[in-house]
Design a protein around this motif. Sequence first.
Motif, mmCIF file in Angstrom:
data_model
loop_
_atom_site.group_PDB
_atom_site.id
_atom_site.type_symbol
_atom_site.label_atom_id
_atom_site.label_comp_id
_atom_site.label_asym_id
_atom_site.label_seq_id
_atom_site.Cartn_x
_atom_site.Cartn_y
_atom_site.Cartn_z
ATOM 1 N N GLY A 34 0.818 -1.206 0.000
ATOM 2 C CA GLY A 34 0.000 0.000 0.000
ATOM 3 C C GLY A 34 0.850 1.254 0.000
ATOM 4 O O GLY A 34 1.987 1.255 0.484
ATOM 5 N N PHE A 75 -6.935 -5.128 -11.340
ATOM 6 C CA PHE A 75 -7.090 -5.556 -9.948
ATOM 7 C C PHE A 75 -7.753 -6.933 -9.898
ATOM 8 O O PHE A 75 -7.300 -7.841 -9.189
ATOM 9 N N SER A 80 -7.126 -9.460 -6.514
ATOM 10 C CA SER A 80 -6.688 -8.596 -5.419
ATOM 11 C C SER A 80 -7.845 -8.183 -4.506
ATOM 12 O O SER A 80 -8.955 -7.906 -4.969
ATOM 13 N N TYR A 82 -8.586 -5.109 -2.703
ATOM 14 C CA TYR A 82 -8.019 -3.760 -2.827
ATOM 15 C C TYR A 82 -9.032 -2.701 -2.433
ATOM 16 O O TYR A 82 -10.242 -2.919 -2.437
ATOM 17 N N TYR A 93 -3.832 3.772 -0.369
ATOM 18 C CA TYR A 93 -4.229 2.888 -1.462
ATOM 19 C C TYR A 93 -3.546 1.538 -1.218
ATOM 20 O O TYR A 93 -2.346 1.499 -0.941
ATOM 21 N N GLY A 95 -3.551 -3.108 -1.792
ATOM 22 C CA GLY A 95 -4.033 -4.341 -2.393
ATOM 23 C C GLY A 95 -3.352 -5.535 -1.758
ATOM 24 O O GLY A 95 -2.196 -5.453 -1.325
ATOM 25 N N TRP A 96 -4.068 -6.652 -1.700
ATOM 26 C CA TRP A 96 -3.572 -7.889 -1.064
ATOM 27 C C TRP A 96 -3.706 -9.026 -2.069
ATOM 28 O O TRP A 96 -4.802 -9.308 -2.566
ATOM 29 N N GLN A 105 0.904 -6.040 -8.418
ATOM 30 C CA GLN A 105 0.120 -5.173 -7.543
ATOM 31 C C GLN A 105 0.825 -3.847 -7.301
ATOM 32 O O GLN A 105 0.209 -2.776 -7.345
ATOM 33 N N LEU A 109 -0.596 -0.070 -8.402
ATOM 34 C CA LEU A 109 -0.773 0.997 -7.418
ATOM 35 C C LEU A 109 0.151 2.178 -7.721
ATOM 36 O O LEU A 109 -0.246 3.340 -7.600
ATOM 37 N N TYR A 357 -2.763 -8.460 5.103
ATOM 38 C CA TYR A 357 -3.687 -7.330 4.935
ATOM 39 C C TYR A 357 -3.830 -6.545 6.239
ATOM 40 O O TYR A 357 -3.714 -5.322 6.272
#
Length: 422
Positions: A34, A75, A80, A82, A93, A95-96, A105, A109, A357
């Motif tokens: 992120g 995404f 993701s 996200y 911002y 995403g996992w 990812q 981003l 996350y």
Amino acid sequence: MSAAQSSHFVDRSLPNGLRVVMEVMPHVQSAAAGFLVRTGARDEEPHLAGVSHFLEHMCFKGTAKRDWRQITIDFDNMGSTYNAYTSKERTVYFGWVRVEDLERQIELLADMMQSAIPPDEFETEKKVILEEIAMSADQIDRCVYDLIHSRTYEGHALAWPVLGTTESISRLSRDELHGYFVERYNPANITLLIAGNINPDDAMAMAARHCGDWPAGSPRPERKAPPPLKTGACCKVVDRFKQQAIALAVPAPSATHVDRENADVLASIIGGHNSRFFWNVIQEGIAPYVSAGRLDYCDAAMMIAFGFCETQRVDELLAAMRSELKKVAADGVTAEEVQRVKNRTRTGLTTEAEAPYYRLMQLIQDMDTVGKPRDVTERLSAIEAVTRDTIQDYMRKWPIDTEGWLTSLGPRHWPDNAALVS
């Protein structure tokens, strides 16, 4: 070996100044990444109220490489988890994904951090945000939250809502938003955070490939300290609500203060799960909802007791809330209450430590408040240090049974002596 023991941090920077903070979690098969942007509602000028949140929306609307459809598809092609959010003090911002998709990812981003702010999407998104503002006006808790800020932080940037106002968003131009973007979205204000089963050298190489050519910039302007919490009362009459909401606020330690854990445990005992408010207010049939919590920023905070009820019972609700606060202040809390909250907190921290996350969310909070990452062991130690005696000491320094600031919102002008807000 526990999750907390097997993790470690790596803190490096790219030549352009972008800080990259990583937590290596070898026991998992995923990674979360992120971008923390250190700008939020309190960093805006009055005429730009809401620009940080608007910009968050626009970063999903297109770049030099992708339009908004492709951003969404990319995404989803990674599977993701996200999202993004804007607060008073930050924009984030994230995403996992599976470890195998981490670079994809980060690239996506990073591309969004170089948004094109597409002119053809600007007016469309403005309508979306104006609708969001209109919808928030129908949520009584959101209205109380905004009213508290507008009155207790009057004259300060914390006073205006994260969404902005109908007036400020309606008159905001694309050039103004783009200017704010260019000024704030640069390596001096951005940190890339990564948590998961990663190799730090590989992750730094990814960051260099996708963020290394960003031009260096200047930090956001110094933040002005907010005023101390005042005493008094205000009321806003809103006929469309059928219940009256009230909030009683007293001073509390900020997000960076050493007393923050004591404050949070105390708030949970008063108005959290299985709390004094639950048993002595809700279960007594005085109100369907009442709670307590700490609303904190890097340099200010307040402890808030909040509830709503039928208009004819609002005096009874306030009296019940004040009664519980006075009892706690006079008699203290029990060791059993403290232990119960600590047990819940420990369980939450431990289980969250097992998922990149949730660790990413914790790292974002730590980096933006205390300026460094804390591992789960450190967080657990801070909670373990809270006792009945430390909470008693806390209440001597931060009294909870004072007059405070009373906010009332609903169909009734109450209390009679409250300043009426239009």
